[in-house]
Design a protein around this motif. Structure first.
Motif, mmCIF file in Angstrom:
data_model
loop_
_atom_site.group_PDB
_atom_site.id
_atom_site.type_symbol
_atom_site.label_atom_id
_atom_site.label_comp_id
_atom_site.label_asym_id
_atom_site.label_seq_id
_atom_site.Cartn_x
_atom_site.Cartn_y
_atom_site.Cartn_z
ATOM 1 N N GLY A 34 29.259 43.136 31.273
ATOM 2 C CA GLY A 34 28.201 42.258 31.750
ATOM 3 C C GLY A 34 28.228 41.994 33.238
ATOM 4 N N ASP A 35 29.391 42.147 33.867
ATOM 5 C CA ASP A 35 29.514 41.871 35.303
ATOM 6 C C ASP A 35 29.669 43.130 36.144
ATOM 7 N N PHE A 36 29.814 44.276 35.498
ATOM 8 C CA PHE A 36 30.161 45.502 36.208
ATOM 9 C C PHE A 36 29.129 45.888 37.269
ATOM 10 N N HIS A 37 27.856 45.693 36.982
ATOM 11 C CA HIS A 37 26.796 46.148 37.891
ATOM 12 C C HIS A 37 26.323 45.056 38.854
ATOM 13 N N LEU A 38 26.990 43.905 38.844
ATOM 14 C CA LEU A 38 26.552 42.794 39.686
ATOM 15 C C LEU A 38 27.220 42.843 41.051
ATOM 16 N N GLY A 39 26.660 42.049 41.976
ATOM 17 C CA GLY A 39 27.297 41.842 43.265
ATOM 18 C C GLY A 39 28.302 40.715 43.179
ATOM 19 N N TYR A 40 28.945 40.430 44.310
ATOM 20 C CA TYR A 40 29.940 39.352 44.366
ATOM 21 C C TYR A 40 29.233 38.046 44.730
ATOM 22 N N TYR A 41 28.689 37.401 43.724
ATOM 23 C CA TYR A 41 27.926 36.175 43.923
ATOM 24 C C TYR A 41 28.790 34.921 43.814
ATOM 25 N N GLU A 42 30.008 35.049 43.311
ATOM 26 C CA GLU A 42 30.855 33.878 43.051
ATOM 27 C C GLU A 42 31.308 33.231 44.362
ATOM 28 N N ARG A 43 31.342 31.911 44.374
ATOM 29 C CA ARG A 43 31.785 31.168 45.555
ATOM 30 C C ARG A 43 32.707 30.030 45.121
ATOM 31 N N PRO A 44 33.776 29.818 45.836
ATOM 32 C CA PRO A 44 34.602 28.644 45.534
ATOM 33 C C PRO A 44 33.881 27.370 45.936
ATOM 34 N N PRO A 45 34.103 26.258 45.248
ATOM 35 C CA PRO A 45 35.017 26.121 44.106
ATOM 36 C C PRO A 45 34.432 26.762 42.848
ATOM 37 N N TYR A 46 35.251 27.547 42.159
ATOM 38 C CA TYR A 46 34.783 28.270 40.983
ATOM 39 C C TYR A 46 34.624 27.329 39.801
ATOM 40 N N ARG A 86 34.208 51.634 55.795
ATOM 41 C CA ARG A 86 33.218 51.510 56.866
ATOM 42 C C ARG A 86 31.850 52.031 56.418
ATOM 43 N N ALA A 87 31.830 53.153 55.715
ATOM 44 C CA ALA A 87 30.557 53.744 55.292
ATOM 45 C C ALA A 87 29.866 52.916 54.220
ATOM 46 N N PHE A 88 30.647 52.231 53.368
ATOM 47 C CA PHE A 88 30.068 51.555 52.208
ATOM 48 C C PHE A 88 29.896 50.053 52.402
ATOM 49 N N ASN A 89 30.346 49.501 53.494
ATOM 50 C CA ASN A 89 30.258 48.053 53.648
ATOM 51 C C ASN A 89 28.815 47.554 53.566
ATOM 52 N N GLN A 90 27.881 48.372 53.996
ATOM 53 C CA GLN A 90 26.461 47.961 53.953
ATOM 54 C C GLN A 90 25.967 47.762 52.519
ATOM 55 N N TYR A 91 26.644 48.374 51.542
ATOM 56 C CA TYR A 91 26.221 48.259 50.145
ATOM 57 C C TYR A 91 26.956 47.141 49.400
ATOM 58 N N MET A 92 27.846 46.448 50.065
ATOM 59 C CA MET A 92 28.553 45.338 49.428
ATOM 60 C C MET A 92 27.614 44.134 49.340
ATOM 61 N N SER A 93 27.307 43.742 48.129
ATOM 62 C CA SER A 93 26.386 42.625 47.919
ATOM 63 C C SER A 93 27.163 41.335 47.695
ATOM 64 N N ILE A 94 26.761 40.290 48.381
ATOM 65 C CA ILE A 94 27.337 38.964 48.130
ATOM 66 C C ILE A 94 26.322 38.082 47.396
ATOM 67 N N GLU A 95 25.366 38.731 46.793
ATOM 68 C CA GLU A 95 24.416 38.076 45.900
ATOM 69 C C GLU A 95 24.632 38.599 44.492
ATOM 70 N N ARG A 96 23.958 37.993 43.535
ATOM 71 C CA ARG A 96 24.123 38.428 42.145
ATOM 72 C C ARG A 96 23.589 39.848 41.945
ATOM 73 N N LYS A 97 22.493 40.180 42.616
ATOM 74 C CA LYS A 97 21.896 41.507 42.475
ATOM 75 C C LYS A 97 22.606 42.495 43.390
ATOM 76 N N GLN A 98 22.968 43.642 42.828
ATOM 77 C CA GLN A 98 23.604 44.700 43.608
ATOM 78 C C GLN A 98 22.548 45.677 44.086
ATOM 79 N N CYS A 99 22.593 46.036 45.357
ATOM 80 C CA CYS A 99 21.632 46.993 45.893
ATOM 81 C C CYS A 99 21.956 48.402 45.399
ATOM 82 N N THR A 100 21.000 49.313 45.597
ATOM 83 C CA THR A 100 21.145 50.686 45.123
ATOM 84 C C THR A 100 22.127 51.460 45.990
#
Length: 483
Positions: free
Chosen positions: A151-163, A380-394
């Motif tokens: 369920g979380d595999f395709h998501l971005g890193y949306y979690e923020r402390p405090p968890y 360096r090449a992939f940092n642009q694709y790191m999502s800090i929102e729930r939705k992961q970009c393509t």
């Protein structure tokens, strides 16, 4: 390379030169028992006359700096204890051997997020990050933290402390983003995961595993024991060694890549025996064996076919040089298949098989931890694709991704590694340990801790000239992404 169990009475190595190998100890789940692990290593060194150069820990490390970090660890309250790490963090003790760590599913997730790209947890204890690859004396060691949850595999890193109750768990669920990045590596020598790769049980002594862990049967029958992304990575990267933990038992397997063994159990796996001695045992053979079976040109049941105009060769006949053109030369032997030796280990408890020591080819000298140029290029090449929102970009397709990594590698060579001896950049030249959170105190509040930006993460991002998404966005007195 040779596996040596800590339960064996080991003798000092006589067949290998000590200048061409390093001794690597591997631990399963740590669960905060650093003193016991280092004590066991010291005992092995005394009894067997060798020196362990490196320790690898396969998750559930529990890097808890103080009591407030316990609010960020997903375990029942009865297991929320400070553990042994705090004194290493506070400088009251120092790790006696260079220690590399990945994360599991029982961690102080706030601290591991602060060091998302990797960094020193304490002096001489290095976290590989949520995914990472480093070198120790030229030996490439890669790893992936966390466990697989679909369920979380395709998501971005949306979690923020405090968890909260949910994000405290989802933050350690591995993301497709890191699998994509790791899949672009050329083959490392060693790979670490907390989860077992899915299906690995079919490549070892499954009967013995089920005897010791009968409650694995249901998951194995359903095909859900272990992590599908980890098996995909094993097939892609084909490392010499793969080490895991999580299921709290020792298990060995050998995965042969390519040829007739691809996707199935090795011929020596007892589960494929047709003799049934235990009527209660479940047969877990793959249903697709007949569809995926391999044949060879000279296998059993094949008929020999004579060339037109020639007779079958007589093994007692003497062949003259001028007659050799009538004899068909044997085909060249197939290239040897690559193999991955898999080993899962138990948690650190008395009378458990939680530690192994192996020999790995490496140049002489004390262990030196270096950043891996290829991993730097991938990051360096992939940092642009790191999502800090729930939705992961393509993500880009593989060809474009590899082209981008190659361009980044050229940049790394020109801007990061230029002038470095042998093209190696020591980790300590970029990242130095610092206490970002206070150590344990008797008057600590029981509330979750604030977010502590880590200068090691900032230094790593600065080195690669990439956006620091780990600490972004931040506001005074709040964690990243909070308002």
């Amino acid at each position: 390379m040779k596996v040596r169990s800590y339960h064996e009475t080991l003798q000092p190595m006589q067949t290998h030169s000590p200048t061409t190998h390093i001794q690597i100890a591997i631990e399963g789940c740590c669960h905060g028992e650093l003193d016991a692990i280092y004590g066991e290593i010291a005992r092995l060194e005394r009894e067997n006359g060798y020196k362990v150069d490196l320790l690898l820990i396969c998750g559930d490390f529990q890097a808890i700096r103080n009591h407030r970090d316990l609010a960020c660890m997903a375990v029942p309250d009865k297991y929320k204890k400070l553990g042994g790490f705090a004194k290493y963090y506070a400088g009251e003790a120092t790790a006696p051997v260079l220690t590399l760590v990945i994360g599991g599913n029982h961690e102080a997730s706030n601290y591991f997020w602060e060091l998302y790209h990797g960094g020193w947890l304490a002096p001489n204890i290095y976290f590989l990050g949520h995914a990472g690859c480093v070198q120790v004396n030229g030996v490439r060691i890669a790893g992936a933290s966390g466990i697989f949850k679909p369920g979380d595999f395709h998501l971005g890193y949306y979690e923020r402390p405090p968890y909260n109750h949910g994000t405290m768990r989802s933050i350690y669920h591995i993301r497709e983003y890191n699998i994509c990045r790791l899949s672009l590596l050329s083959s490392p020598t060693i790979f670490l995961s907390h989860d077992w790769p899915q299906g690995i049980e079919h490549h070892g002594n499954l009967r013995d595993l089920l005897r010791r862990k009968p409650y694995f049967r249901e998951d194995i029958n359903k095909g859900v024991l272990g992590s599908p992304p980890m098996m995909s990575l094993m097939r892609t990267l084909q490392p010499a060694w793969w080490f895991s933990a999580h299921l709290h038992c020792r298990f060995e397997a050998v995965v042969v890549h390519g040829g007739c063994q691809e996707g199935g159990a090795p011929d020596s796996a007892p589960v494929h025996s047709t003799e049934r001695t235990n009527p209660d045992e479940i047969n877990i053979d793959d249903d697709e064996d007949s569809a995926n079976s391999c044949t060879t040109a000279s296998g059993a049941g094949q008929r020999s076919v004579e060339k037109p105009g020639t007779a079958a060769l007589n093994p007692d006949e003497i062949t003259l040089d001028d007659e050799e053109d009538e004899v068909e030369a044997p085909p060249p032997p197939p290239p040897p298949s690559k193999k991955t030796q898999f080993l899962a280990l138990d948690k650190c408890l008395p009378k458990r098989r939680f530690l192994e020591v192996i020999d790995v080819d490496a140049p002489p000298g004390p262990p030196v931890l270096s950043l891996d140029p290829e991993w730097l290029a991938i990051t360096r090449a992939f940092n642009q694709y790191m999502s800090i929102e729930r939705k992961q970009c393509t993500y880009p397709d593989e060809d474009h991704a590899r082209e981008a990594v190659q361009q980044s590698l050229e940049w790394i060579n020109a801007h990061v590694l230029v002038g470095k001896e042998g093209g190696h950049l020591k980790v300590e030249d970029v990242q130095q340990f610092s206490m970002t959170a206070p150590g344990p105190a008797s008057d600590e509040p029981k509330t979750p801790p604030p977010y502590y930006p880590n200068p090691q993460t900032a230094a790593f991002c600065s080195l690669l000239q990439i956006e620091n998404k780990v600490d972004f966005p931040t506001a005074a007195g709040s964690g990243p992404g909070r308002s």
